[in-house]
Write a protein that holds these residues in place. Structure first.
Motif, mmCIF file in Angstrom:
data_model
loop_
_atom_site.group_PDB
_atom_site.id
_atom_site.type_symbol
_atom_site.label_atom_id
_atom_site.label_comp_id
_atom_site.label_asym_id
_atom_site.label_seq_id
_atom_site.Cartn_x
_atom_site.Cartn_y
_atom_site.Cartn_z
ATOM 1 N N TRP A 43 24.312 30.037 39.542
ATOM 2 C CA TRP A 43 24.882 29.265 40.651
ATOM 3 C C TRP A 43 26.390 29.434 40.776
ATOM 4 O O TRP A 43 26.904 29.636 41.877
ATOM 5 C CB TRP A 43 24.557 27.784 40.499
ATOM 6 C CG TRP A 43 23.133 27.483 40.184
ATOM 7 C CD1 TRP A 43 22.671 26.865 39.056
ATOM 8 C CD2 TRP A 43 21.967 27.754 40.968
ATOM 9 N NE1 TRP A 43 21.307 26.743 39.095
ATOM 10 C CE2 TRP A 43 20.845 27.287 40.255
ATOM 11 C CE3 TRP A 43 21.765 28.366 42.191
ATOM 12 C CZ2 TRP A 43 19.548 27.390 40.733
ATOM 13 C CZ3 TRP A 43 20.472 28.483 42.668
ATOM 14 C CH2 TRP A 43 19.385 27.996 41.952
ATOM 15 N N GLU A 44 27.110 29.319 39.669
ATOM 16 C CA GLU A 44 28.571 29.355 39.744
ATOM 17 C C GLU A 44 29.079 30.734 40.168
ATOM 18 O O GLU A 44 30.025 30.833 40.942
ATOM 19 C CB GLU A 44 29.189 28.939 38.396
ATOM 20 C CG GLU A 44 28.942 27.486 38.044
ATOM 21 C CD GLU A 44 29.439 26.528 39.120
ATOM 22 O OE1 GLU A 44 30.551 26.742 39.654
ATOM 23 O OE2 GLU A 44 28.708 25.569 39.427
ATOM 24 N N ILE A 45 28.461 31.775 39.666
ATOM 25 C CA ILE A 45 28.871 33.130 40.065
ATOM 26 C C ILE A 45 28.569 33.336 41.549
ATOM 27 O O ILE A 45 29.395 33.878 42.287
ATOM 28 C CB ILE A 45 28.168 34.197 39.202
ATOM 29 C CG1 ILE A 45 28.543 34.028 37.731
ATOM 30 C CG2 ILE A 45 28.516 35.602 39.684
ATOM 31 C CD1 ILE A 45 27.742 34.891 36.784
ATOM 32 N N ALA A 46 27.403 32.890 41.992
ATOM 33 C CA ALA A 46 27.038 33.005 43.406
ATOM 34 C C ALA A 46 28.020 32.233 44.278
ATOM 35 O O ALA A 46 28.479 32.743 45.309
ATOM 36 C CB ALA A 46 25.614 32.510 43.639
ATOM 37 N N ARG A 47 28.349 31.018 43.874
ATOM 38 C CA ARG A 47 29.298 30.198 44.642
ATOM 39 C C ARG A 47 30.658 30.890 44.730
ATOM 40 O O ARG A 47 31.294 30.920 45.790
ATOM 41 C CB ARG A 47 29.435 28.814 44.000
ATOM 42 C CG ARG A 47 30.393 27.903 44.762
ATOM 43 C CD ARG A 47 30.464 26.520 44.167
ATOM 44 N NE ARG A 47 29.190 25.871 44.426
ATOM 45 C CZ ARG A 47 28.473 25.242 43.489
ATOM 46 N NH1 ARG A 47 28.886 25.186 42.255
ATOM 47 N NH2 ARG A 47 27.334 24.672 43.805
ATOM 48 N N SER A 48 31.100 31.473 43.623
ATOM 49 C CA SER A 48 32.377 32.176 43.601
ATOM 50 C C SER A 48 32.355 33.382 44.541
ATOM 51 O O SER A 48 33.310 33.621 45.285
ATOM 52 C CB SER A 48 32.679 32.622 42.170
ATOM 53 O OG SER A 48 33.820 33.429 42.141
ATOM 54 N N GLU A 49 31.258 34.143 44.527
ATOM 55 C CA GLU A 49 31.118 35.303 45.418
ATOM 56 C C GLU A 49 31.142 34.873 46.880
ATOM 57 O O GLU A 49 31.791 35.515 47.710
ATOM 58 C CB GLU A 49 29.819 36.054 45.120
ATOM 59 C CG GLU A 49 29.838 36.834 43.831
ATOM 60 C CD GLU A 49 30.709 38.073 43.901
ATOM 61 O OE1 GLU A 49 30.767 38.711 44.968
ATOM 62 O OE2 GLU A 49 31.338 38.398 42.880
ATOM 63 N N ILE A 50 30.426 33.806 47.192
ATOM 64 C CA ILE A 50 30.383 33.311 48.571
ATOM 65 C C ILE A 50 31.770 32.904 49.023
ATOM 66 O O ILE A 50 32.205 33.240 50.132
ATOM 67 C CB ILE A 50 29.390 32.140 48.702
ATOM 68 C CG1 ILE A 50 27.959 32.657 48.507
ATOM 69 C CG2 ILE A 50 29.547 31.428 50.044
ATOM 70 C CD1 ILE A 50 26.931 31.556 48.355
ATOM 71 N N GLN A 51 32.489 32.184 48.169
ATOM 72 C CA GLN A 51 33.831 31.740 48.524
ATOM 73 C C GLN A 51 34.761 32.934 48.720
ATOM 74 O O GLN A 51 35.503 32.998 49.698
ATOM 75 C CB GLN A 51 34.393 30.818 47.446
ATOM 76 C CG GLN A 51 35.752 30.262 47.780
ATOM 77 C CD GLN A 51 36.263 29.305 46.722
ATOM 78 O OE1 GLN A 51 35.669 29.151 45.661
ATOM 79 N NE2 GLN A 51 37.367 28.667 47.003
ATOM 80 N N GLN A 52 34.699 33.895 47.816
ATOM 81 C CA GLN A 52 35.548 35.081 47.905
ATOM 82 C C GLN A 52 35.256 35.875 49.170
ATOM 83 O O GLN A 52 36.168 36.279 49.886
ATOM 84 C CB GLN A 52 35.340 35.958 46.673
ATOM 85 C CG GLN A 52 36.160 37.213 46.669
ATOM 86 C CD GLN A 52 35.839 38.107 45.484
ATOM 87 O OE1 GLN A 52 34.932 37.833 44.713
ATOM 88 N NE2 GLN A 52 36.572 39.186 45.359
ATOM 89 N N LYS A 53 33.979 36.096 49.463
ATOM 90 C CA LYS A 53 33.604 36.855 50.656
ATOM 91 C C LYS A 53 33.974 36.095 51.923
ATOM 92 O O LYS A 53 34.406 36.682 52.901
ATOM 93 C CB LYS A 53 32.110 37.188 50.660
ATOM 94 C CG LYS A 53 31.637 37.970 49.461
ATOM 95 C CD LYS A 53 32.388 39.269 49.280
ATOM 96 C CE LYS A 53 31.880 39.981 48.048
ATOM 97 N NZ LYS A 53 32.729 41.049 47.583
ATOM 98 N N GLY A 54 33.804 34.789 51.898
ATOM 99 C CA GLY A 54 34.165 33.968 53.054
ATOM 100 C C GLY A 54 35.641 34.070 53.374
ATOM 101 O O GLY A 54 36.036 34.205 54.540
ATOM 102 N N GLU A 55 36.464 34.041 52.339
ATOM 103 C CA GLU A 55 37.908 34.161 52.541
ATOM 104 C C GLU A 55 38.260 35.536 53.104
ATOM 105 O O GLU A 55 39.107 35.661 53.984
ATOM 106 C CB GLU A 55 38.643 33.919 51.224
ATOM 107 C CG GLU A 55 38.581 32.477 50.759
ATOM 108 C CD GLU A 55 39.113 32.289 49.339
ATOM 109 O OE1 GLU A 55 39.504 33.288 48.702
ATOM 110 O OE2 GLU A 55 39.108 31.141 48.881
ATOM 111 N N CYS A 56 37.582 36.562 52.627
ATOM 112 C CA CYS A 56 37.827 37.926 53.099
ATOM 113 C C CYS A 56 37.501 38.049 54.587
ATOM 114 O O CYS A 56 38.296 38.568 55.367
ATOM 115 C CB CYS A 56 36.987 38.910 52.292
ATOM 116 S SG CYS A 56 37.104 40.613 52.862
#
Length: 70
Positions: A43-56
């Motif tokens: 979950w935490e890795i997925a959440r981090s990826e989503i946040q990073q991609k969203g910012e991009c």
């Protein structure tokens, strides 16, 4: 809390959200990676990826908007 406790009612409306065609292969691969993380309960890795991609993608949209305004 199980998934059936979170979602109740007509689940068909949820599935209709995924009726879009994606032509951006990079985006498809990023989504696949995130789905795999979620399926593996990371979950935490997925959440981090989503946040990073969203910012991009937010940054890309802002740059496009600025180009149009100029």
């Amino acid at each position: 809390m199980g998934i059936l406790q979170i979602f109740h009612g007509n689940l068909n409306e949820i599935s209709s959200a995924f009726m879009y065609r994606l032509y951006d292969t990079n985006l498809i691969n990023e989504i696949k990676k995130i789905v795999e993380l979620i399926n593996n309960r990371e979950w935490e890795i997925a959440r981090s990826e989503i946040q990073q991609k969203g910012e991009c993608y937010t940054q890309i949209e802002q740059e496009k908007t600025e180009e149009v305004e100029q």
